[in-house]
Design a protein around this motif. Structure first.
Motif, PDB file in Angstrom:
ATOM      1  N   LYS A 185       0.837  -1.189   0.000  1.00 59.12           N
ATOM      2  CA  LYS A 185       0.000   0.000   0.000  1.00 59.12           C
ATOM      3  C   LYS A 185       0.882   1.252   0.000  1.00 59.12           C
ATOM      4  O   LYS A 185       2.022   1.231   0.486  1.00 59.12           O
ATOM      5  N   THR A 219      -3.700   0.521  -2.822  1.00 60.33           N
ATOM      6  CA  THR A 219      -2.690  -0.383  -3.364  1.00 60.33           C
ATOM      7  C   THR A 219      -1.821   0.362  -4.368  1.00 60.33           C
ATOM      8  O   THR A 219      -2.314   1.147  -5.177  1.00 60.33           O
ATOM      9  N   GLY A 240       1.813  -2.870  -6.768  1.00 61.03           N
ATOM     10  CA  GLY A 240       1.965  -3.736  -5.609  1.00 61.03           C
ATOM     11  C   GLY A 240       3.293  -3.476  -4.923  1.00 61.03           C
ATOM     12  O   GLY A 240       3.976  -2.476  -5.176  1.00 61.03           O
TER      13      GLY A 240
END
Length: 245
Positions: A185, A219, A240
């Protein structure tokens, strides 16, 4: 209220001349944040800084806050739980600790890597189990920042409730005494200097998520990163967690 006057030739040039002066001033080189002094060094407060050693790992806070006294700090866990709990600073020392190395990626396009040590969220759940309708946790922080993370994100194998950074206790700047590291995140989804964890039954937008958001759930998206330890040289990322460097 003063009425708008007629736009005469003289008034037109006075207005446009002022705008030109503002534009020229905006083009002048200014002192960057990285070169500014750390105004909080040696004070009872902590806040955003990129000075000194923090040039290698920028510090962001929602607003300046008083440094936390470990003897006075406590963590409240409440909301949708049948068994609310309160932890002291000494209680944190009894959790089983593990370490991981990961990169913190900010929406400002910089990133930095560190080794983090802490305990999994499952230890919190043992003390204060969430009710069945719980979908996530709203974190309340000492700088009045709030952020939400889903239970799925908190239960992820790469998420830690962190007490140490690079083999030393967290500094005030990096979120003493407790923060979250969720490396897939963006940084704003990694709350620090946590005071309360509130179980909630709906997705809740936190302080910075209301300003963004940069992706639906925070994300990290595909794009370009500028890692601080590599001189901010741009690197493409697939989205990611960043594993390549």
């Amino acid at each position: 209220m003063r009425a708008l006057g007629k736009l005469t030739r003289r008034r037109f040039f006075r207005i446009t001349g002022g705008l030109a002066a503002l534009a020229t001033a905006a083009l002048r080189p200014t002192k960057t944040l990285a070169n500014e002094p750390n105004y909080f060094e040696g004070t009872d407060f902590v806040g955003k800084t990129r000075a000194g050693r923090y040039r290698d790992f920028y510090i962001n806070y929602w607003q300046p806050m008083r440094r936390i006294d470990p003897a006075q700090w406590s963590l409240t866990i409440n909301g949708l739980t049948e068994r609310p709990a309160t932890l002291t600073f000494d209680d944190l020392k009894h959790f089983p600790m593990q370490s991981m190395n990961s990169r913190l990626k900010c929406v400002e396009c910089w990133s930095a890597r560190a080794t983090w040590t802490g305990f999994p969220f499952s230890e919190i759940e043992k003390l204060a189990p969430p009710k069945l309708e719980t979908v996530g946790v709203l974190f309340h922080c000492a700088d009045e920042y709030k952020e939400y993370l889903s239970l799925d994100a908190l239960r992820h194998a790469r998420t830690l409730m962190v007490t140490h950074m690079n083999n030393a206790p967290l500094t005030d700047e990096h979120g003493f005494p407790l923060r979250v590291i969720c490396p897939f995140k963006y940084g704003y989804k990694n709350p620090k200097a946590i005071l309360r964890m509130e179980y909630v039954d709906r997705v809740t937008y936190g302080t910075w998520s209301k300003i963004g958001p940069y992706s639906p759930d925070g994300t990290i998206l595909p794009g370009t990163d500028h890692p601080l330890e590599f001189g901010k040289q741009p690197r493409r990322i697939p989205g990611g967690e960043i594993f390549d460097y």
